[in-house]
Design a protein around this motif. Structure first.
Motif, short mmCIF file in Angstrom:
data_model
loop_
_atom_site.label_atom_id
_atom_site.label_comp_id
_atom_site.label_asym_id
_atom_site.label_seq_id
_atom_site.Cartn_x
_atom_site.Cartn_y
_atom_site.Cartn_z
N VAL A 24 0.75 -1.17 0.09
CA VAL A 24 -0.02 -0.15 -0.27
C VAL A 24 0.60 0.93 0.11
CG1 VAL A 24 -1.85 1.17 1.48
CG2 VAL A 24 -1.54 -1.37 0.78
N LEU A 25 0.94 2.07 -1.05
CA LEU A 25 1.96 2.89 -0.88
C LEU A 25 0.75 4.03 -0.34
CD1 LEU A 25 4.23 4.47 -3.02
CD2 LEU A 25 2.79 4.53 -4.65
N VAL A 26 1.83 5.06 0.10
CA VAL A 26 0.89 6.21 1.11
C VAL A 26 1.73 7.39 0.67
CG1 VAL A 26 0.25 6.45 3.87
CG2 VAL A 26 0.36 4.44 3.27
N GLN A 27 0.83 8.58 1.00
CA GLN A 27 1.36 10.31 1.08
C GLN A 27 2.22 10.19 2.02
OE1 GLN A 27 0.09 11.25 4.18
NE2 GLN A 27 0.67 12.62 2.39
N ALA A 28 3.21 11.19 1.22
CA ALA A 28 4.13 11.60 2.13
C ALA A 28 4.34 13.85 1.77
CB ALA A 28 5.74 11.46 1.62
N GLY A 39 -0.31 -2.11 -4.71
CA GLY A 39 -2.21 -2.65 -4.91
C GLY A 39 -3.38 -2.03 -4.67
N GLY A 40 -2.76 -0.69 -3.67
CA GLY A 40 -3.71 0.81 -3.29
C GLY A 40 -2.94 1.59 -3.09
N VAL A 41 -3.25 2.82 -3.18
CA VAL A 41 -2.94 3.87 -2.35
C VAL A 41 -3.43 4.58 -2.02
CG1 VAL A 41 -2.33 6.33 -3.82
CG2 VAL A 41 -1.47 4.67 -5.28
N VAL A 42 -2.88 5.53 -0.90
CA VAL A 42 -3.16 6.41 0.01
C VAL A 42 -3.01 7.73 -0.21
CG1 VAL A 42 -3.49 6.74 2.25
CG2 VAL A 42 -3.62 4.42 1.79
N GLY A 43 -3.88 8.37 -0.18
CA GLY A 43 -2.96 10.12 -1.02
C GLY A 43 -4.12 10.61 -0.42
N TRP A 44 -4.28 12.01 -0.61
CA TRP A 44 -3.92 13.62 -0.13
C TRP A 44 -5.15 14.65 -0.01
CZ3 TRP A 44 -4.13 18.45 -0.69
CH2 TRP A 44 -3.64 19.43 0.71
N VAL A 45 -6.04 14.88 0.47
CA VAL A 45 -6.29 16.12 -0.43
C VAL A 45 -7.16 17.15 1.23
CG1 VAL A 45 -7.91 14.84 -1.81
CG2 VAL A 45 -9.25 15.31 0.26
N ASP A 46 -7.61 18.62 0.61
CA ASP A 46 -7.32 19.02 1.91
C ASP A 46 -9.37 18.82 2.40
OD1 ASP A 46 -7.99 21.08 3.75
OD2 ASP A 46 -6.99 22.76 2.92
N LEU A 47 -9.11 17.92 3.77
CA LEU A 47 -10.45 17.61 3.82
C LEU A 47 -11.37 19.02 4.82
CD1 LEU A 47 -9.66 14.29 5.38
CD2 LEU A 47 -10.79 14.33 3.23
N SER A 48 -11.00 20.06 4.61
CA SER A 48 -11.32 21.85 5.59
C SER A 48 -12.20 21.76 4.02
CB SER A 48 -10.30 21.96 5.87
OG SER A 48 -9.46 22.75 5.15
N ARG A 82 -8.35 -6.85 3.13
CA ARG A 82 -9.31 -6.94 3.78
C ARG A 82 -9.78 -5.19 3.79
NH1 ARG A 82 -9.19 -9.72 7.61
NH2 ARG A 82 -9.40 -8.25 9.25
N PHE A 83 -8.83 -4.83 4.76
CA PHE A 83 -9.19 -3.21 5.27
C PHE A 83 -9.29 -2.47 4.06
CE2 PHE A 83 -7.77 1.04 6.01
CZ PHE A 83 -8.83 1.44 7.12
N TYR A 84 -8.18 -2.53 2.99
CA TYR A 84 -8.02 -1.59 2.04
C TYR A 84 -8.90 -2.54 0.24
CZ TYR A 84 -4.64 0.87 4.50
OH TYR A 84 -3.77 1.89 4.81
N ASP A 85 -9.22 -3.22 1.03
CA ASP A 85 -10.08 -3.88 -0.50
C ASP A 85 -9.12 -4.31 -1.71
OD1 ASP A 85 -12.33 -5.38 -1.55
OD2 ASP A 85 -12.43 -3.76 -3.01
N LEU A 86 -8.01 -4.71 -1.01
CA LEU A 86 -7.08 -5.37 -2.38
C LEU A 86 -7.43 -6.29 -3.35
CD1 LEU A 86 -3.72 -4.42 0.43
CD2 LEU A 86 -5.04 -2.71 -1.21
N GLN A 87 -7.09 -6.43 -4.42
CA GLN A 87 -7.74 -7.18 -5.02
C GLN A 87 -6.45 -7.82 -5.58
OE1 GLN A 87 -10.77 -7.79 -6.69
NE2 GLN A 87 -10.47 -5.65 -5.11
N PRO A 88 -6.68 -10.15 -5.17
CA PRO A 88 -4.89 -10.33 -5.51
C PRO A 88 -4.27 -10.19 -6.85
CG PRO A 88 -7.18 -11.79 -5.00
CD PRO A 88 -7.46 -10.53 -5.69
N ALA A 89 -3.37 -10.21 -6.09
CA ALA A 89 -1.75 -9.98 -6.69
C ALA A 89 -1.18 -11.13 -7.84
CB ALA A 89 -0.31 -9.55 -6.37
#
Length: 292
Positions: A54-58, A79-88, A285-292
Motif C-alpha cells: 500500500v503506497l501512502v502519501q508523504a 495494490g493500493g494508494v492512500v493519497g491526500w486532499v485538504d479535507l477542510s 480486507r481493510f483496503y479491499d486489495l485485489q489479489p496480486a
C-alpha cells in the motif's frame, strides 16, 4: 516463508518539490533526501515474499497523489494508494470523486502529526468531504501521535461508518514503557479499540520511534518494541492488526530485513491463521486489495 503485504510504504522524488519536510539541512533527515522509487524497493519485496504494498502519501499535495496513482498503474505490486486532499475544503468531495475513479485509490491521509492544531480532526474537516469518503467506500489513515488520540477518539465516535486505520500504532515512545506518555497511550488505544466500528492499527514505523542508540540493532529494538506489540495484540487482536514497513523512513533506523525479523519474533508466536491475518489478511480486507 509467509506471504506478506506491506501495508505502509512510500515513494518520492524530492525534485518534484512536494516534500517540504524533506530538508537536507536537517541532519537526521538528510539520508532521505534522494529518490526512492519502485526499482529500489522491488528487490526487497522479492527477497521477503512481499506480494503487494500500500503506497501512502508523504506530501500535502494532490499532485503527489496523482504521481502515486501513475506509479500504481505501472506497477502491479502496488495494490493500493492512500493519497491526500485538504479535507477542510468543501471542494475536496469533487477531488475524492475524481481520484476514486482509479481502481487502486483506497483512501486519504491528512498529515495530522504535522498540523499546529492537535484537535484539527474534530474541528476542521468539512462534512461534505467526510461524507464523500463514506459514500465512495474510501478509508482514512490516521497519522497521529499519542497527544492526538483523545481528538481521534471523538472523531471516531462522530463518524462510526468511516473505516479508519491508525498508522504506526500512533507512535508511542518506544523504550519508555514505564513512562507517563506510554501509560496514556495504552489507555487511549484501549478506548479506541473498544469502539464498535472497525478501527484497525498498523504495526509499522516503530523502529524510528526508538532512541537513536537502538538504531541498527534489531535485537535491542525487538526488546523495546515488545510492550507495544503485546498491548496492540491485546486491544486489537490479529484480525485488526496489519504489518507495514514504513520504508524508506525505516532506513533511518534499520533495514527491511531487520524489521521483518523483529516483527517475525512476535507474529510467529500466533497461530498459523492469526499470522496470516497480520502479515496480509487484515490489510487485504481493510483496503479491499485485489489479489496480486
Amino acid at each position: 516463508m509467509a506471504t506478506r503485504i506491506d501495508s505502509h510504504q512510500h515513494f518520492w522524488q524530492p525534485a518534484r518539490g512536494d516534500y517540504t519536510w524533506l530538508r537536507a539541512d536537517v541532519p537526521v533527515l538528510a539520508p532521505l533526501v534522494r529518490d526512492f522509487m519502485p526499482q529500489d524497493l522491488m528487490p526487497l519485496l522479492e527477497a521477503h515474499d512481499v506480494t503487494q504494498t500500500v503506497l501512502v502519501q508523504a506530501a500535502d499535495s494532490q499532485a503527489e497523489t496523482d504521481f502515486m496513482l501513475e506509479l500504481a498503474t505501472a506497477h502491479e505490486f502496488i495494490g493500493g494508494v492512500v493519497g491526500w486532499v485538504d479535507l477542510s475544503r468543501p471542494e475536496a468531495a469533487a477531488s475524492l470523486e475524481r481520484m476514486a475513479r482509479h481502481p487502486k485509490f483506497k483512501g486519504v491521509r491528512p498529515m495530522l502529526q504535522d498540523l499546529p492544531d492537535d484537535d484539527w480532526i474534530v474541528r476542521a474537516p468539512h462534512p461534505d468531504a467526510l461524507q464523500a469518503l463514506v459514500r465512495l467506500g474510501l478509508r482514512f489513515d490516521a497519522l497521529v501521535k499519542p497527544r492526538h488520540l483523545g481528538a481521534l477518539l471523538r472523531f471516531l465516535r462522530e463518524w462510526p461508518q468511516l473505516p479508519v486505520v491508525i498508522d504506526h500504532a500512533a507512535k508511542p515512545p518506544v523504550g519508555e514503557a514505564d513512562g507517563e506518555v506510554f501509560a496514556a497511550w495504552r489507555h487511549r488505544m484501549r478506548e479506541i479499540a473498544a469502539l464498535p466500528q472497525q478501527v484497525c492499527c498498523k504495526f509499522s514505523g516503530l523502529w524510528t520511534e526508538a532512541p537513536s542508540a537502538m538504531y541498527r540493532d534489531a535485537d535491542v529494538v525487538a526488546h523495546a518494541v515488545r510492550p507495544v506489540w503485546e498491548h496492540l495484540l491485546e486491544c486489537f487482536g490479529p484480525g485488526r492488526l496489519m504489518w507495514g514497513s514504513d520504508w524508506p523512513v525505516l532506513t533511518l533506523a534499520g533495514d527491511y530485513a531487520g524489521w521483518i525479523a523483529v516483527s517475525e519474533a512476535f507474529i510467529a508466536q500466533l497461530s498459523t491463521g492469526e499470522q496470516a491475518q497480520v502479515w496480509r489478511g487484515t490489510a487485504q480486507r481493510f483496503y479491499d486489495l485485489q489479489p496480486a
